[in-house]
Design a protein around this motif. Structure first.
Motif, PDB file in Angstrom:
ATOM      1  N   PRO A   1       0.832  -1.217   0.000  1.00  9.97           N
ATOM      2  CA  PRO A   1       0.000   0.000   0.000  1.00  9.97           C
ATOM      3  C   PRO A   1       0.859   1.256   0.000  1.00  9.97           C
ATOM      4  O   PRO A   1       1.848   1.336   0.736  1.00  9.97           O
ATOM      5  CB  PRO A   1      -0.796  -0.122   1.304  1.00  9.97           C
ATOM      6  CG  PRO A   1      -0.832  -1.588   1.597  1.00  9.97           C
ATOM      7  CD  PRO A   1       0.507  -2.108   1.124  1.00  9.97           C
ATOM      8  N   LEU A   2       0.470   2.223  -0.810  1.00  9.26           N
ATOM      9  CA  LEU A   2       1.214   3.482  -0.869  1.00  9.26           C
ATOM     10  C   LEU A   2       0.309   4.556  -1.460  1.00  9.26           C
ATOM     11  O   LEU A   2      -0.079   4.463  -2.619  1.00  9.26           O
ATOM     12  CB  LEU A   2       2.495   3.329  -1.710  1.00  9.26           C
ATOM     13  CG  LEU A   2       3.617   4.349  -1.491  1.00  9.26           C
ATOM     14  CD1 LEU A   2       4.895   3.896  -2.189  1.00  9.26           C
ATOM     15  CD2 LEU A   2       3.253   5.744  -2.005  1.00  9.26           C
ATOM     16  N   TRP A   3      -0.035   5.546  -0.654  1.00  5.60           N
ATOM     17  CA  TRP A   3      -0.750   6.711  -1.158  1.00  5.60           C
ATOM     18  C   TRP A   3      -0.375   7.915  -0.309  1.00  5.60           C
ATOM     19  O   TRP A   3       0.171   7.789   0.780  1.00  5.60           O
ATOM     20  CB  TRP A   3      -2.264   6.469  -1.184  1.00  5.60           C
ATOM     21  CG  TRP A   3      -2.959   6.408   0.136  1.00  5.60           C
ATOM     22  CD1 TRP A   3      -3.538   7.448   0.804  1.00  5.60           C
ATOM     23  CD2 TRP A   3      -3.163   5.256   0.970  1.00  5.60           C
ATOM     24  NE1 TRP A   3      -4.097   7.012   1.986  1.00  5.60           N
ATOM     25  CE2 TRP A   3      -3.888   5.673   2.107  1.00  5.60           C
ATOM     26  CE3 TRP A   3      -2.818   3.905   0.855  1.00  5.60           C
ATOM     27  CZ2 TRP A   3      -4.250   4.795   3.122  1.00  5.60           C
ATOM     28  CZ3 TRP A   3      -3.191   3.035   1.866  1.00  5.60           C
ATOM     29  CH2 TRP A   3      -3.899   3.473   2.981  1.00  5.60           C
ATOM     30  N   ALA A   4      -0.671   9.090  -0.830  1.00  3.53           N
ATOM     31  CA  ALA A   4      -0.169  10.320  -0.210  1.00  3.53           C
ATOM     32  C   ALA A   4      -0.747  10.577   1.171  1.00  3.53           C
ATOM     33  O   ALA A   4      -0.126  11.250   1.988  1.00  3.53           O
ATOM     34  CB  ALA A   4      -0.455  11.513  -1.126  1.00  3.53           C
ATOM     35  N   GLY A   5      -1.943  10.041   1.461  1.00  3.23           N
ATOM     36  CA  GLY A   5      -2.575  10.310   2.741  1.00  3.23           C
ATOM     37  C   GLY A   5      -2.294   9.287   3.818  1.00  3.23           C
ATOM     38  O   GLY A   5      -2.899   9.343   4.900  1.00  3.23           O
ATOM     39  N   MET A   6      -1.372   8.341   3.569  1.00  2.00           N
ATOM     40  CA  MET A   6      -1.068   7.337   4.593  1.00  2.00           C
ATOM     41  C   MET A   6      -0.466   8.000   5.832  1.00  2.00           C
ATOM     42  O   MET A   6       0.424   8.841   5.732  1.00  2.00           O
ATOM     43  CB  MET A   6      -0.081   6.297   4.054  1.00  2.00           C
ATOM     44  CG  MET A   6      -0.696   5.285   3.110  1.00  2.00           C
ATOM     45  SD  MET A   6       0.469   3.968   2.646  1.00  2.00           S
ATOM     46  CE  MET A   6       0.464   2.951   4.138  1.00  2.00           C
ATOM     47  N   SER A   7      -0.966   7.593   6.975  1.00  2.00           N
ATOM     48  CA  SER A   7      -0.439   8.139   8.229  1.00  2.00           C
ATOM     49  C   SER A   7       0.803   7.371   8.659  1.00  2.00           C
ATOM     50  O   SER A   7       1.070   6.260   8.189  1.00  2.00           O
ATOM     51  CB  SER A   7      -1.502   8.035   9.331  1.00  2.00           C
ATOM     52  OG  SER A   7      -1.736   6.673   9.662  1.00  2.00           O
ATOM     53  N   ALA A   8       1.544   7.956   9.572  1.00  2.00           N
ATOM     54  CA  ALA A   8       2.720   7.269  10.116  1.00  2.00           C
ATOM     55  C   ALA A   8       2.306   5.976  10.797  1.00  2.00           C
ATOM     56  O   ALA A   8       3.036   4.969  10.751  1.00  2.00           O
ATOM     57  CB  ALA A   8       3.439   8.196  11.098  1.00  2.00           C
ATOM     58  N   LYS A   9       1.124   5.971  11.407  1.00  2.00           N
ATOM     59  CA  LYS A   9       0.606   4.763  12.053  1.00  2.00           C
ATOM     60  C   LYS A   9       0.336   3.671  11.030  1.00  2.00           C
ATOM     61  O   LYS A   9       0.643   2.497  11.252  1.00  2.00           O
ATOM     62  CB  LYS A   9      -0.673   5.104  12.816  1.00  2.00           C
ATOM     63  CG  LYS A   9      -1.245   3.950  13.613  1.00  2.00           C
ATOM     64  CD  LYS A   9      -2.488   4.382  14.375  1.00  2.00           C
ATOM     65  CE  LYS A   9      -3.090   3.215  15.164  1.00  2.00           C
ATOM     66  NZ  LYS A   9      -4.327   3.639  15.893  1.00  2.00           N
ATOM     67  N   ASP A  10      -0.253   4.046   9.870  1.00  2.00           N
ATOM     68  CA  ASP A  10      -0.497   3.084   8.784  1.00  2.00           C
ATOM     69  C   ASP A  10       0.810   2.452   8.323  1.00  2.00           C
ATOM     70  O   ASP A  10       0.921   1.232   8.184  1.00  2.00           O
ATOM     71  CB  ASP A  10      -1.156   3.778   7.587  1.00  2.00           C
ATOM     72  CG  ASP A  10      -2.567   4.264   7.865  1.00  2.00           C
ATOM     73  OD1 ASP A  10      -3.227   3.699   8.760  1.00  2.00           O
ATOM     74  OD2 ASP A  10      -2.993   5.225   7.188  1.00  2.00           O
ATOM     75  N   VAL A  11       1.778   3.305   8.064  1.00  2.00           N
ATOM     76  CA  VAL A  11       3.059   2.832   7.533  1.00  2.00           C
ATOM     77  C   VAL A  11       3.757   1.942   8.548  1.00  2.00           C
ATOM     78  O   VAL A  11       4.331   0.898   8.205  1.00  2.00           O
ATOM     79  CB  VAL A  11       3.950   4.027   7.134  1.00  2.00           C
ATOM     80  CG1 VAL A  11       5.296   3.541   6.612  1.00  2.00           C
ATOM     81  CG2 VAL A  11       3.258   4.883   6.073  1.00  2.00           C
ATOM     82  N   ASP A  12       3.710   2.357   9.796  1.00  2.00           N
ATOM     83  CA  ASP A  12       4.335   1.558  10.855  1.00  2.00           C
ATOM     84  C   ASP A  12       3.699   0.174  10.943  1.00  2.00           C
ATOM     85  O   ASP A  12       4.399  -0.837  11.080  1.00  2.00           O
ATOM     86  CB  ASP A  12       4.198   2.296  12.188  1.00  2.00           C
ATOM     87  CG  ASP A  12       4.989   1.627  13.302  1.00  2.00           C
ATOM     88  OD1 ASP A  12       6.221   1.492  13.145  1.00  2.00           O
ATOM     89  OD2 ASP A  12       4.386   1.232  14.313  1.00  2.00           O
ATOM     90  N   TYR A  13       2.380   0.113  10.829  1.00  2.00           N
ATOM     91  CA  TYR A  13       1.679  -1.173  10.900  1.00  2.00           C
ATOM     92  C   TYR A  13       2.072  -2.080   9.735  1.00  2.00           C
ATOM     93  O   TYR A  13       2.302  -3.275   9.924  1.00  2.00           O
ATOM     94  CB  TYR A  13       0.170  -0.940  10.903  1.00  2.00           C
ATOM     95  CG  TYR A  13      -0.636  -2.223  10.968  1.00  2.00           C
ATOM     96  CD1 TYR A  13      -0.640  -3.016  12.106  1.00  2.00           C
ATOM     97  CD2 TYR A  13      -1.388  -2.643   9.871  1.00  2.00           C
ATOM     98  CE1 TYR A  13      -1.371  -4.196  12.171  1.00  2.00           C
ATOM     99  CE2 TYR A  13      -2.124  -3.823   9.919  1.00  2.00           C
ATOM    100  CZ  TYR A  13      -2.116  -4.591  11.065  1.00  2.00           C
ATOM    101  OH  TYR A  13      -2.829  -5.760  11.110  1.00  2.00           O
ATOM    102  N   VAL A  14       2.163  -1.507   8.536  1.00  2.00           N
ATOM    103  CA  VAL A  14       2.577  -2.306   7.382  1.00  2.00           C
ATOM    104  C   VAL A  14       3.990  -2.839   7.587  1.00  2.00           C
ATOM    105  O   VAL A  14       4.262  -4.027   7.373  1.00  2.00           O
ATOM    106  CB  VAL A  14       2.500  -1.481   6.078  1.00  2.00           C
ATOM    107  CG1 VAL A  14       3.090  -2.282   4.908  1.00  2.00           C
ATOM    108  CG2 VAL A  14       1.055  -1.101   5.763  1.00  2.00           C
ATOM    109  N   CYS A  15       4.897  -1.986   8.030  1.00  2.00           N
ATOM    110  CA  CYS A  15       6.287  -2.417   8.224  1.00  2.00           C
ATOM    111  C   CYS A  15       6.396  -3.522   9.277  1.00  2.00           C
ATOM    112  O   CYS A  15       7.112  -4.515   9.084  1.00  2.00           O
ATOM    113  CB  CYS A  15       7.158  -1.228   8.626  1.00  2.00           C
ATOM    114  SG  CYS A  15       7.414  -0.010   7.312  1.00  2.00           S
ATOM    115  N   GLU A  16       5.692  -3.349  10.389  1.00  2.00           N
ATOM    116  CA  GLU A  16       5.733  -4.355  11.441  1.00  2.00           C
ATOM    117  C   GLU A  16       5.146  -5.679  10.962  1.00  2.00           C
ATOM    118  O   GLU A  16       5.683  -6.760  11.250  1.00  2.00           O
ATOM    119  CB  GLU A  16       4.954  -3.860  12.664  1.00  2.00           C
ATOM    120  CG  GLU A  16       5.649  -2.739  13.429  1.00  2.00           C
ATOM    121  CD  GLU A  16       4.823  -2.274  14.617  1.00  2.00           C
ATOM    122  OE1 GLU A  16       3.670  -2.754  14.766  1.00  2.00           O
ATOM    123  OE2 GLU A  16       5.318  -1.438  15.386  1.00  2.00           O
TER     124      GLU A  16
END
Length: 378
Positions: free
Chosen positions: A353-368
């Motif tokens: 997933p990648l879009w301009a409105g992703m929050s830091a929480k979203d990105v952190d969850y994907v990475c984890e």
């Protein structure tokens, strides 16, 4: 948690500009907002002329007509691409000749193009995968040696560069996409970039159903008529108005996407696993963070990974089925050499997933989640 693969980033001005277009009473193509978009594209890419189209597919079809592609001609391209890259030329009666991609960037391998050239070859169509530029110097060299046109499929490459030059503005022609899945979106939309001045007038004619209507509206002729082949490729002013709002925020959208991409690259690069590898962007390429992918060793591992992410609410997707393996690709095209890297990407590549409105929480969850799933698959 639910993380969709893509979500349209809307700025504050789309509705304002659409309402203004409606109030103007003119919703057909080539109105004020279309002209504003043309000027922005010309200024920001350095192309000689930009023409909005209803899609990148339409822009590719215009390019095929402009290149005088006809029955029996051959056009060299990657197999790892969207069907429109080939369809635009097949519709003209041409044969797409599929060449393998590089194992690092997933782009057309410039070292394998010359072996695919025949007396029937008319053009090379490099596709800038994930907004990372093809090795354009090598491609242009082969094209020059064999007197071939270069038509860039830069559908994914808005705001990307190669050695400081905008993608789509390097070959004779280039095409961009503003589909809802792209960085800069209009729902549906695209553009043809003309980099050779002598092609500009005919491009306008092809785009306007084969008429010289554009010259009429500029007062250059006293009436317009049918002068060439063409079709209706103009987008509505509603699409152009939406796109104009997006273009006004292009730098912000780019910066937001880049933060997500760079976080993925840093966090996932720390995973100690030989199951997958991360994207490669050569130093001469300025990419636009259009796609972040991981490339697994085989289709089985990929499917297990996608399923595990789905169970945790993350929508990760594979990408193209190589065209040379498709029913239409077998019927209309031919293969030059072995396409082992193409087939490896077709079996192993996953987009996160990648879009301009992703929050830091979203990105952190994907990475984890990715880290955890990869460890369990290792």
């Amino acid at each position: 948690m639910n993380i969709p693969f893509n979500k349209l980033f809307v700025t504050a001005r789309e509705t304002e500009f659409i309402q203004d277009a409606v109030a103007s009473g003119c919703l057909t193509g080539d109105g004020r907002y279309t002209r504003l978009c043309h000027a922005w594209l010309e200024e920001n890419t350095g192309c000689a002329k930009a023409l909005l189209a209803h899609s990148c597919t339409g822009a590719l079809e215009m390019a095929a007509v402009l290149a005088n592609i006809g029955p029996g001609d051959e056009v060299i391209m990657p197999s790892y691409t969207f069907v429109s890259t080939a369809n635009a030329f097949v519709l003209r009666g041409a044969v797409p000749v599929f060449v393998d991609i590089r194992p690092d960037t997933q782009n057309l391998d410039e070292r394998k193009i010359a072996a695919a050239v025949t007396a029937r070859t008319k053009a090379i169509v490099p596709v800038h995968y994930a907004g990372v530029a093809c090795e354009m110097d090598g491609i242009l060299q082969v094209a020059g040696e064999h007197r071939l046109l270069v038509i860039e499929d830069a559908a994914q490459g808005v705001l990307s560069t190669y050695k400081g030059k905008a993608l789509g503005a390097i070959g004779a022609m280039g095409t961009l996409s503003f589909h809802g899945s792209k960085n800069i979106a209009a729902g549906e939309g695209g553009a043809l970039l003309i980099n050779d001045d002598f092609l500009g007038e005919r491009a306008e004619i092809i785009r306007e159903k084969g008429t010289n209507r554009s010259r009429f509206f500029r007062g250059e002729v006293d009436k317009y008529t049918w002068v060439d082949i063409g079709s209706s490729y103009l987008p509505s002013e509603l699409n152009a108005a939406f796109l104009w709002a997006q273009l006004q925020s292009a730098e912000e959208i780019q910066a937001r996407r880049m933060r997500v991409w760079e976080t993925y690259f840093r966090r996932l690069g720390a995973i100690n696993s030989d199951l997958f590898r991360l994207p490669v962007c050569p130093p001469e390429c300025g990419h636009n963070a259009h796609i972040f992918y991981v490339l697994f060793r085989n289709a089985g591992i990929r499917q297990s990974f996608i399923q595990a992410l789905k169970e945790r609410g993350i929508d990760a997707l594979f990408h193209y089925i190589p065209l040379h393996l498709s029913p239409a690709g077998r019927r209309y095209g031919r293969v030059s050499g072995r396409l082992e890297n193409t087939e490896a990407a077709g079996e192993g590549l996953v987009r996160l997933p990648l879009w301009a409105g992703m929050s830091a929480k979203d990105v952190d969850y994907v990475c984890e989640t990715v880290t955890d799933v990869v460890k369990k698959l290792s």
